[in-house]
Design an enzyme around this catalytic site. Structure first.
Site, PDB file in Angstrom:
ATOM      1  CG  HIS A   1      -2.078  -0.999   1.041  1.00 32.07           C
ATOM      2  ND1 HIS A   1      -3.222  -0.717   0.342  1.00 32.07           N
ATOM      3  CD2 HIS A   1      -2.200  -2.286   1.454  1.00 32.07           C
ATOM      4  CE1 HIS A   1      -4.023  -1.774   0.346  1.00 32.07           C
ATOM      5  NE2 HIS A   1      -3.425  -2.743   1.025  1.00 32.07           N
TER       6      HIS A   1
ATOM      7  CD  GLU B   1      -9.068   2.575  -7.094  1.00 27.68           C
ATOM      8  OE1 GLU B   1      -9.404   1.497  -7.603  1.00 27.68           O
ATOM      9  OE2 GLU B   1      -9.163   2.814  -5.883  1.00 27.68           O
TER      10      GLU B   1
ATOM     11  CG  ASP C   1      -0.480   5.401   0.576  1.00 26.97           C
ATOM     12  OD1 ASP C   1      -1.620   5.178   0.115  1.00 26.97           O
ATOM     13  OD2 ASP C   1      -0.171   5.213   1.764  1.00 26.97           O
TER      14      ASP C   1
END
Length: 297
Positions: free
Chosen positions: A188, A218, A192
């Site tokens: 993750h 997203e 990011d």
């Protein structure tokens, strides 16, 4: 020698970025302004060729300038001054909108091309506006873009302006392709970084009056001032191409990513819900047709 030293001192103290190319298009000078705007130091750039496409300039029509219509090369060969708007790639991967001016210069009977460039948005206005949004909890903390709450408020304002004054605008709904795969493959933290690079790119691509923000996950939403579908198509496709040529960095990985885009014009019967839903449907159609594309309707 005195004149050369004086010119170098002047260029080093400009706010604008400046670099000098010889006839082989080797970069022989790179000023402090260029370091600030691009993130690349003089040591990283001097001695490399412009055609190495370090900055990967993308024109307003979505074409790679360095490969197709290099302004510096035209100035070098024809001895003319060229002015362009483009989007260069920052060292961190995101895109920066710039105004470019290239022209030939002669130093000790040798021919060079000097390129001057500056960021093409009102830095003070942008920073001041975003500071106010942050104070009102209207910014997304990860990307630094306006959040869903602000976007829906702004969309409602735009619809009211359209109905009262025929203020035309378009809605662009975009989604990062294969984002789950990025998270699953690299973690993750990588996702990011992709979100932050896209956020910075969208912020830098916004024209005066345009707003881009993070809608959720997203997904991102843009409200853009356009006169018709043709202009909306151009704006949306330019955005797609520029994102395709951006990149994010995570640990020792270079992450390339693309977006699928749905874009639509406001109509008299629209509500904020209906226009977002329509743009969302068009975005999913772009996904269905193969991703990394724009569908306008």
């Amino acid at each position: 020698m005195f004149l050369e030293d004086a010119c170098t001192k002047i260029l080093d103290n400009l706010w604008e970025g400046a670099y000098l190319l010889d006839e082989d298009r080797t970069i022989v000078y790179w000023n402090r302004g260029a370091e600030i705007i691009t993130g690349y130091t003089q040591k990283e750039v001097v001695g490399r060729h412009c055609r190495d496409n370090i900055l990967v300039h993308i024109g307003e029509d979505g074409r790679e300038l360095c490969k197709e219509i290099c302004p510096a090369l035209i100035s070098l060969r024809k001895g003319v001054t060229k002015q362009n708007k483009a989007y260069l790639q920052h060292k961190k991967g995101y895109r920066v909108g710039v105004k470019i001016k290239t022209f030939p210069v002669y130093i000790q009977d040798k021919k060079y091309v000097l390129e001057l460039f500056q960021e093409s948005y009102d830095d003070y206005f942008v920073l001041n506006h975003f500071e106010k949004l942050a104070q009102s909890s209207l910014l997304d903390p990860l990307t630094g873009l306006p959040n869903r709450r602000y976007l829906l408020t702004k969309l409602e304002e735009n619809i009211n302006l359209f109905k009262r004054y025929n203020f035309s605008f378009g809605v662009i709904f975009l989604d990062i392709d294969n984002f789950k795969l990025i998270n699953d493959t690299y973690g993750h933290g990588a996702g990011d970084e992709v979100l932050k690079v896209l956020g910075k790119t969208l912020q830098n691509l916004a024209r005066k009056g345009d707003v881009f923000g993070r809608f959720g996950g997203e997904e991102f939403l843009g409200l853009v001032i356009v006169k018709g579908l043709k202009e909306l198509q151009l704006v949306a496709n330019r955005l797609r191409v520029i994102v395709e040529h951006s990149k994010a960095f995570y640990q020792d990985k270079v992450l390339r990513f693309t977006i699928s885009v749905g874009a639509t014009l406001v109509s008299p019967e629209d509500t904020s819900e209906s226009i977002v839903e329509r743009a969302d449907r068009l975005m999913y159609l772009a996904k269905k047709e193969g991703k990394n594309r724009v569908v306008v309707g």
